[in-house]
Design an enzyme around this catalytic site. Structure first.
Site: not given
Ligand code: BG6
Length: 526
Positions: A213-214, A276
């Site tokens: 989960d980045h 997230h």
């Molecule tokens: C991803 C989603 O996990 O997170 C995307 O699939 C989203 O839809 C993205 O745009 C948002 O990540 P960040 O790091 O740009 O806030």
């Protein structure tokens, strides 16, 4: 045991030192994720001297590419997306670690060519076969890829494998390990998530699986635990006695872009909330873990997910708002509505915005509302957690009119402009007593200068170091799905209900205001 991320932080180290040689195998090696995130992240780790001394990254894909062409592909990605500028000399050394293998598991393909090539690369580079398999492929290929890894003997099943156990030391004579990195989405509902987890568990043991989960790799998200548990000022206040409510906003300025194929099947609840936003919620509300061990931290987060008050189908209409963006403006330029985006059905009911009110049924948080909101095509990119403290009683200063003072708010800015701020009431200088909210503001950029590492840099490094703290354990993924299921089910039953819209560039539909305003609160604009 591998040291955990927070153990390292406790002694002032910022990054794990990976000494074991590693072979990183990227399925989807020529895909968007590899191009925009993974290869640039590896390049930045290389610039920082953080890649293991012996390392190879092997892209795998359906295309027929030479190693040289793959290096060109990687160079493009690095030039365009790297956090730091391209450096010719550093690139040369990095490029020598990149390889490409043409292999496909679709239409009866096999990974046999991959196995043969990996053996050669590892032999030539003195790599002992510590392999990390990264599934940067569409979710439909997760299970077939893992099955093929087992079928071709690249990974032996957990029950019989002599390579099954993770090494318990970091000594170089430890047996080689296989690890697996899985990208979200893991399933599109509870049943499909369980099916994927079951199939993967036939080949990899849970300790070998790193579910990304980045958001957990973001520097500011890691700082939530430090903020809470390395300071004595906040923790005593983090409970229903002092906190009025909490808001979590993850706003995106961009629309669906080129990802309609995936997003049409997902929508904001599956794409952002199930993972997230619930992870952010868990970090802000979990009990203090008794140690910094990865599983101890993950146990505490799981407890929060388990304590979430179920939103049953009948409550969905009162507690959850969904909406879709219509045409509007982004930075002054006209942009199309969601249904007019390429690849989106003209009658699509996919939500691009969700706002909801949740409660955590435990002693710490009983009765405190948590307002979560996320959407695409909102006025700006901004992710923030704001913790709103209770009002002071209307006795000395909050009397005329009652409630005239702004309550204290602790806001944690996840991105951009990373940092946190505390608003405090202060007297305006002068003979009269006038009170004004002032802000104590901490900004990463001005305090620490250098740009923070990208989430994928941290996460890739942690997998190499065998540190699972920032990854989703199976039970957490499934518990989160269990909680969102009644919402998904209620929505699928209301197939004819009107779907609210909001103009691109606005903060969501009016229904989102109606969710919060009757409670006497309002959304905070990050
Ligand atoms: C991803 C989603 O996990 O997170 C995307 O699939 C989203 O839809 C993205 O745009 C948002 O990540 P960040 O790091 O740009 O806030």
């Amino acid at each position: 045991m591998p040291e955990s991320l927070f153990d390292r932080l406790a002694v002032g180290q910022t990054a794990p030192i990976v000494t074991e040689p590693v072979t990183l195998v990227i399925f989807g090696g020529v895909g968007d994720l590899a191009h925009r995130k993974l290869l640039p992240a590896l390049y930045n780790l290389h610039l920082d001297g953080l890649l293991p001394p012996r390392f190879a990254a092997v892209g795998v894909g359906r295309k027929v590419l030479s190693d040289e062409s793959y290096r060109d592909f990687a160079k493009d990605g690095v030039t365009e997306f790297s956090r730091r500028p391209f450096d010719g000399a550093a690139w040369q050394r990095f490029a020598e670690m990149l390889f490409f293998v043409n292999a496909s598991i679709e239409e009866g393909g096999t990974l046999a060519p991959l196995g043969a090539r990996l053996d050669i690369i590892e032999h030539d580079r003195g790599l002992p076969g510590n392999r990390i398999y990264y599934l940067a492929v569409p979710p439909s290929l997760f299970v077939p890829t893992v099955k093929q890894l087992a079928a071709t003997g690249l990974v032996a099943p957990p029950s019989t494998s002599s390579r099954r156990q993770e090494p318990v030391t970091t000594e170089t004579n430890a047996p080689p390990f296989p690890r697996l990195i899985v990208e979200k989405p893991i399933g599109r509902d509870l049943a499909s998530a369980c099916a994927i987890n079951d199939a993967i568990a036939e080949v990899f043991s849970e300790r070998q699986i790193y579910r990304i989960d980045h958001y957990l790799g973001k520097e500011t998200v890691q700082n939530i635990l430090v903020l809470r548990f390395a300071n004595s000022i906040f923790e005593p206040l983090f409970n229903q006695k002092y906190i009025d409510h909490v808001q979590i906003t993850v706003a995106e300025e961009e629309g669906v872009g080129t990802r309609a194929g995936y997003y049409e099947q997902a929508g904001a609840l599956r794409d952002m909330v199930q993972n997230h936003l619930l992870q952010l919620l868990a970090l802000v509300t979990m009990e203090p873990p008794y140690s910094l061990d990865a599983d101890v931290i993950r146990d505490e987060k799981l407890e929060v997910l388990r304590s979430l008050q179920p939103i049953d189908r009948t409550a969905v209409v009162k507690q959850v708002v969904r909406a879709q963006y219509a045409a509007g403006y982004e930075i002054g330029a006209a942009v199309p509505g969601y249904r007019d985006e390429p690849g989106v059905a003209k009658d699509s009911r996919t939500e691009t915005f969700v706002a909801l009110k949740a409660f955590i049924d435990n002693w710490r948080w009983a009765g405190v509302p948590f307002f979560l909101r996320t959407g695409k095509r909102l006025p700006k990119r901004a992710s923030e957690i704001s913790i709103h403290l209770k009002e002071v009683p209307p006795i000395l200063f909050n009397r005329t009119p009652p409630g005239s003072l702004d309550p204290n708010v602790l806001s944690i800015r996840i991105q951009p402009d990373e940092g946190f701020a505390l608003t405090i009431s202060s007297k305006v200088p002068g003979p009269r007593v006038r009170i004004y909210p002032v802000k104590m503001d901490f900004r990463y950029s001005s305090t620490f200068g250098a740009t923070s590492p990208e989430a994928y840099e941290r996460l890739l490094l942690d997998v190499m170091a065998g540190d699972a703290t920032l990854f989703m354990r199976r039970d957490a993924v499934e518990t989160a799905w269990r909680w969102v299921m009644p919402i998904l089910e209620a929505w699928s039953e209301q197939a004819d209900a009107p779907l609210p819209t909001y103009a691109a560039g606005e903060w969501g539909p009016i229904e989102a205001e109606r969710l919060i305003e009757p409670t006497g609160r309002q959304w905070r604009q990050p």
